[in-house]
Enzyme design. Structure first.
Site, mmCIF file in Angstrom:
data_model
loop_
_atom_site.group_PDB
_atom_site.id
_atom_site.type_symbol
_atom_site.label_atom_id
_atom_site.label_comp_id
_atom_site.label_asym_id
_atom_site.label_seq_id
_atom_site.Cartn_x
_atom_site.Cartn_y
_atom_site.Cartn_z
ATOM 1 N N ASP A 171 48.132 28.982 76.298
ATOM 2 C CA ASP A 171 47.929 30.275 75.790
ATOM 3 C C ASP A 171 46.501 30.372 75.037
ATOM 4 O O ASP A 171 45.688 31.289 75.413
ATOM 5 C CB ASP A 171 48.945 30.895 75.064
ATOM 6 N N HIS A 192 52.819 24.506 75.349
ATOM 7 C CA HIS A 192 52.234 25.954 75.941
ATOM 8 C C HIS A 192 51.479 26.768 75.018
ATOM 9 O O HIS A 192 50.847 27.704 75.464
ATOM 10 C CB HIS A 192 53.667 26.559 76.199
ATOM 11 N N HIS A 248 48.893 34.738 70.181
ATOM 12 C CA HIS A 248 47.858 35.682 70.727
ATOM 13 C C HIS A 248 47.003 36.707 70.037
ATOM 14 O O HIS A 248 46.210 36.693 70.087
ATOM 15 C CB HIS A 248 48.646 36.869 71.870
ATOM 16 N N HIS A 261 48.026 33.474 81.082
ATOM 17 C CA HIS A 261 48.387 32.209 81.935
ATOM 18 C C HIS A 261 47.185 32.050 83.158
ATOM 19 O O HIS A 261 46.873 30.923 83.535
ATOM 20 C CB HIS A 261 49.691 32.309 82.781
#
Length: 299
Positions: A231, A227, A255, A75
């Protein structure tokens, strides 16, 4: 347009709890002139380890991105990318960057408030050719471009179905991306906390996805997709390439896949990724060949 380096005009301090650990933590974003790096106080003798914000130093991608001993950097890295910060010393008193409200907005607002100091022109790394990462239903692509980024979050036929968000970066970042909060499936929340994840989550800082509706209020109807884009921006900024030099599309990113793509981009941009390389499909190495020579320790 000439690219320019920038750092913060003065130190910025934010505190809170870790999004996953739930432990109190303080982070200071300080002026720098040697790229972006994280320094964490560690051990009973308060020794410090400085970890450059580069993909070669990623050590974990389980629901967060970890650089060396520093957890949940995505973030803050996303906010730095959105604000065009190229140089900063991130000083962390704790094991994890504070989760704040679950989004990048507190970091973005803090950077806007303090302002930036110009460090002069530079030639950033450039991606010379398109690269692609594919594994199962996940497909991520990056190519030389002008900052057009698109992410598709897809749970169809389950709620909330298929969401696609497209943004021109960094222009759209502060309003359309930064406020989007982290997400979790209602069915996974208890299991995640049992595994030491999500302990710092509360209702205002998370989008909870239920079987047929969101649990609680959302900031956007497509907040999960936004979001995921947030990321992805943070993870790909581990390449050091400014947002406006890339066009990126991602289907079902996370991720693990984000960092794999960042490794491929770095490999293509530099011609040599230190440590193990990552193939265009298949699994990602558990640690991306962490280059210890790049981590500075005080005497």
């Amino acid at each position: 347009m000439t690219d320019r380096r920038a750092t913060v005009r003065a130190p910025v301090l934010l505190d809170g709890v870790g999004l996953h650990s739930g432990l109190p933590v303080t982070v200071t974003i300080a002026p720098g002139d040697d790229g972006i790096a994280f320094t964490r106080t560690t051990g009973v003798r308060a020794s410090t380890v400085r970890v450059p914000a580069r993909v070669a130093h990623v050590t974990a991608t389980d629901r967060r991105t970890r650089l060396g001993p520093v957890s949940t950097v995505e973030h803050l890295m996303s906010a730095l990318a959105g604000a065009r910060v190229t140089d900063a010393e991130i000083l962390l008193a704790g094991e994890e960057v504070p989760g704040c409200d679950g989004s990048a907005r507190p970091f973005t607002d803090a950077l806007h408030t303090v302002g930036l100091r110009d460090l002069g022109p530079w030639r950033p790394p450039r991606l010379p050719r398109p690269v692609r990462y594919e594994h199962g239903d996940t497909v991520l692509r990056a190519r030389p471009g002008t900052g057009l980024w698109s992410v598709t979050y897809d749970r169809a036929p389950r709620f909330p179905g298929r969401q696609t968000v497209t943004a021109r970066l960094p222009a759209d970042y502060a309003d359309l991306v930064a406020p989007a909060r982290t997400l979790v499936l209602e069915t996974e929340l208890t299991r995640a906390r049992a595994h030491g994840l999500g302990r710092g989550l509360d209702e205002p800082s998370v989008v909870v996805i239920g079987d047929d509706a969101y649990v609680g209020r959302t900031r956007f109807a497509d907040e999960p997709a936004r979001h995921k884009l947030l990321d992805l921006i943070g993870d790909l900024y581990l390449t050091g390439i400014p947002l406006h030099h890339l066009d990126v599309t991602a289907l079902r990113p996370g991720h693990h896949a984000n960092v794999a793509l960042a490794a491929l981009v770095t490999d293509a941009a530099t011609g040599c990724l230190r440590g193990r390389s990552v193939g265009q499909s298949g699994s990602v190495p558990r640690a991306f060949g962490v280059d210890r020579s790049g981590i500075r320790r005080p005497p």
